[in-house]
Design a protein around this motif. Sequence first.
Motif, PDB file in Angstrom:
ATOM      1  N   MET A 147       0.843  -1.174   0.000  1.00 18.47           N
ATOM      2  CA  MET A 147       0.000   0.000   0.000  1.00 18.47           C
ATOM      3  C   MET A 147       0.896   1.248   0.000  1.00 18.47           C
ATOM      4  O   MET A 147       1.958   1.259   0.592  1.00 18.47           O
ATOM      5  N   ALA A 148       0.444   2.276  -0.674  1.00 23.01           N
ATOM      6  CA  ALA A 148       1.169   3.544  -0.713  1.00 23.01           C
ATOM      7  C   ALA A 148       1.225   4.150   0.689  1.00 23.01           C
ATOM      8  O   ALA A 148       0.454   3.791   1.573  1.00 23.01           O
ATOM      9  N   ASN A 149       2.141   5.104   0.879  1.00 25.18           N
ATOM     10  CA  ASN A 149       2.228   5.795   2.167  1.00 25.18           C
ATOM     11  C   ASN A 149       0.881   6.393   2.557  1.00 25.18           C
ATOM     12  O   ASN A 149       0.439   6.274   3.677  1.00 25.18           O
ATOM     13  N   ARG A 150       0.277   7.084   1.613  1.00 31.91           N
ATOM     14  CA  ARG A 150      -1.050   7.660   1.809  1.00 31.91           C
ATOM     15  C   ARG A 150      -1.838   7.442   0.534  1.00 31.91           C
ATOM     16  O   ARG A 150      -1.291   7.474  -0.553  1.00 31.91           O
ATOM     17  N   VAL A 151      -3.116   7.253   0.710  1.00 24.64           N
ATOM     18  CA  VAL A 151      -3.990   7.028  -0.438  1.00 24.64           C
ATOM     19  C   VAL A 151      -5.102   8.074  -0.388  1.00 24.64           C
ATOM     20  O   VAL A 151      -5.729   8.277   0.655  1.00 24.64           O
ATOM     21  N   TYR A 152      -5.296   8.719  -1.510  1.00 25.95           N
ATOM     22  CA  TYR A 152      -6.339   9.731  -1.635  1.00 25.95           C
ATOM     23  C   TYR A 152      -7.292   9.300  -2.738  1.00 25.95           C
ATOM     24  O   TYR A 152      -6.902   8.582  -3.666  1.00 25.95           O
ATOM     25  N   CYS A 153      -8.530   9.748  -2.640  1.00 23.88           N
ATOM     26  CA  CYS A 153      -9.481   9.461  -3.706  1.00 23.88           C
ATOM     27  C   CYS A 153     -10.351  10.682  -3.948  1.00 23.88           C
ATOM     28  O   CYS A 153     -10.621  11.461  -3.026  1.00 23.88           O
ATOM     29  N   THR A 154     -10.738  10.837  -5.183  1.00 26.93           N
ATOM     30  CA  THR A 154     -11.570  11.951  -5.584  1.00 26.93           C
ATOM     31  C   THR A 154     -12.372  11.525  -6.804  1.00 26.93           C
ATOM     32  O   THR A 154     -12.201  10.415  -7.306  1.00 26.93           O
ATOM     33  N   TYR A 155     -13.245  12.406  -7.248  1.00 28.96           N
ATOM     34  CA  TYR A 155     -13.947  12.151  -8.500  1.00 28.96           C
ATOM     35  C   TYR A 155     -14.194  13.463  -9.217  1.00 28.96           C
ATOM     36  O   TYR A 155     -14.355  14.508  -8.591  1.00 28.96           O
ATOM     37  N   PHE A 156     -14.134  13.408 -10.540  1.00 29.23           N
ATOM     38  CA  PHE A 156     -14.412  14.573 -11.364  1.00 29.23           C
ATOM     39  C   PHE A 156     -14.588  14.118 -12.806  1.00 29.23           C
ATOM     40  O   PHE A 156     -14.272  12.978 -13.154  1.00 29.23           O
ATOM     41  N   THR A 175     -20.058   8.955  -3.053  1.00 25.87           N
ATOM     42  CA  THR A 175     -18.895   9.305  -2.237  1.00 25.87           C
ATOM     43  C   THR A 175     -18.457   8.195  -1.283  1.00 25.87           C
ATOM     44  O   THR A 175     -17.309   7.740  -1.328  1.00 25.87           O
ATOM     45  N   ALA A 176     -19.321   7.750  -0.416  1.00 30.14           N
ATOM     46  CA  ALA A 176     -18.929   6.724   0.569  1.00 30.14           C
ATOM     47  C   ALA A 176     -18.589   5.400  -0.115  1.00 30.14           C
ATOM     48  O   ALA A 176     -17.611   4.737   0.252  1.00 30.14           O
ATOM     49  N   ALA A 177     -19.374   5.031  -1.116  1.00 27.63           N
ATOM     50  CA  ALA A 177     -19.106   3.783  -1.841  1.00 27.63           C
ATOM     51  C   ALA A 177     -17.775   3.856  -2.582  1.00 27.63           C
ATOM     52  O   ALA A 177     -17.064   2.852  -2.686  1.00 27.63           O
ATOM     53  N   TRP A 178     -17.437   5.037  -3.085  1.00 29.69           N
ATOM     54  CA  TRP A 178     -16.157   5.207  -3.779  1.00 29.69           C
ATOM     55  C   TRP A 178     -14.990   5.006  -2.806  1.00 29.69           C
ATOM     56  O   TRP A 178     -14.012   4.339  -3.119  1.00 29.69           O
ATOM     57  N   MET A 179     -15.112   5.547  -1.601  1.00 26.38           N
ATOM     58  CA  MET A 179     -14.050   5.343  -0.606  1.00 26.38           C
ATOM     59  C   MET A 179     -13.907   3.865  -0.253  1.00 26.38           C
ATOM     60  O   MET A 179     -12.784   3.357  -0.132  1.00 26.38           O
ATOM     61  N   LEU A 180     -15.029   3.161  -0.102  1.00 24.59           N
ATOM     62  CA  LEU A 180     -14.964   1.721   0.183  1.00 24.59           C
ATOM     63  C   LEU A 180     -14.352   0.953  -0.971  1.00 24.59           C
ATOM     64  O   LEU A 180     -13.582   0.004  -0.770  1.00 24.59           O
ATOM     65  N   PHE A 181     -14.681   1.331  -2.190  1.00 25.39           N
ATOM     66  CA  PHE A 181     -14.119   0.714  -3.395  1.00 25.39           C
ATOM     67  C   PHE A 181     -12.600   0.834  -3.371  1.00 25.39           C
ATOM     68  O   PHE A 181     -11.865  -0.149  -3.538  1.00 25.39           O
ATOM     69  N   VAL A 182     -12.110   2.041  -3.139  1.00 25.55           N
ATOM     70  CA  VAL A 182     -10.664   2.277  -3.115  1.00 25.55           C
ATOM     71  C   VAL A 182     -10.021   1.528  -1.957  1.00 25.55           C
ATOM     72  O   VAL A 182      -9.007   0.849  -2.143  1.00 25.55           O
ATOM     73  N   PHE A 183     -10.587   1.635  -0.792  1.00 21.71           N
ATOM     74  CA  PHE A 183     -10.031   0.970   0.384  1.00 21.71           C
ATOM     75  C   PHE A 183      -9.912  -0.539   0.144  1.00 21.71           C
ATOM     76  O   PHE A 183      -8.881  -1.145   0.445  1.00 21.71           O
ATOM     77  N   ARG A 233      -9.555  -2.160  -2.602  1.00 21.95           N
ATOM     78  CA  ARG A 233      -8.516  -2.497  -3.580  1.00 21.95           C
ATOM     79  C   ARG A 233      -7.126  -2.213  -3.040  1.00 21.95           C
ATOM     80  O   ARG A 233      -6.183  -2.926  -3.355  1.00 21.95           O
ATOM     81  N   GLU A 234      -6.980  -1.192  -2.236  1.00 29.19           N
ATOM     82  CA  GLU A 234      -5.677  -0.895  -1.635  1.00 29.19           C
ATOM     83  C   GLU A 234      -5.278  -1.968  -0.624  1.00 29.19           C
ATOM     84  O   GLU A 234      -4.150  -2.420  -0.607  1.00 29.19           O
ATOM     85  N   VAL A 235      -6.229  -2.380   0.200  1.00 31.75           N
ATOM     86  CA  VAL A 235      -5.946  -3.406   1.215  1.00 31.75           C
ATOM     87  C   VAL A 235      -5.603  -4.724   0.532  1.00 31.75           C
ATOM     88  O   VAL A 235      -4.683  -5.421   0.929  1.00 31.75           O
ATOM     89  N   ASN A 236      -6.331  -5.061  -0.515  1.00 34.86           N
ATOM     90  CA  ASN A 236      -6.089  -6.326  -1.211  1.00 34.86           C
ATOM     91  C   ASN A 236      -4.881  -6.293  -2.124  1.00 34.86           C
ATOM     92  O   ASN A 236      -4.470  -7.336  -2.627  1.00 34.86           O
ATOM     93  N   ALA A 237      -4.294  -5.123  -2.329  1.00 37.50           N
ATOM     94  CA  ALA A 237      -3.119  -5.002  -3.196  1.00 37.50           C
ATOM     95  C   ALA A 237      -1.862  -5.528  -2.512  1.00 37.50           C
ATOM     96  O   ALA A 237      -0.890  -5.848  -3.155  1.00 37.50           O
ATOM     97  N   ASP A 238      -1.881  -5.591  -1.192  1.00 34.44           N
ATOM     98  CA  ASP A 238      -0.699  -6.070  -0.457  1.00 34.44           C
ATOM     99  C   ASP A 238      -0.550  -7.562  -0.509  1.00 34.44           C
ATOM    100  O   ASP A 238      -1.390  -8.327  -0.663  1.00 34.44           O
TER     101      ASP A 238
END
Length: 102
Positions: A1-10, A87-95, A97-102
């Motif tokens: 996992m990266a040091n910090r993970v950010y998520c956004t949408y646009f 918004t909340a679902a997007w954060m869960l989506f990212v989380f 995938r980041e957790v499972n990337a390790d």
Amino acid sequence: MANRVYCTYFDHNYLSRGLALYHSLQRHAPGSRLWVLCLSEACHQTLAALNLPDLVPVRLADFEAADPEVAATRAHRSTVEYYFTCTAAWMLFVFGREVNAD
């Protein structure tokens, strides 16, 4: 996992602001990763073509396929309301995938 993970949408209309965010994070939070939920295909195509390190563009259709319950709300909400719903679902989506990337 990266040091910090950010998520956004646009979408493509906010692409310049999203890229400014990315470059700011690269300068002030080196080693961080930015996930972008691309709210338009033009946005996704541009970000994918740029192939920026530590930027993960995700198509809205792929996000919706991963969370059909959120996608089902789209027909009953305005565009802006739908984006806020994501918004909340997007954060869960990212989380997830980041957790499972390790």
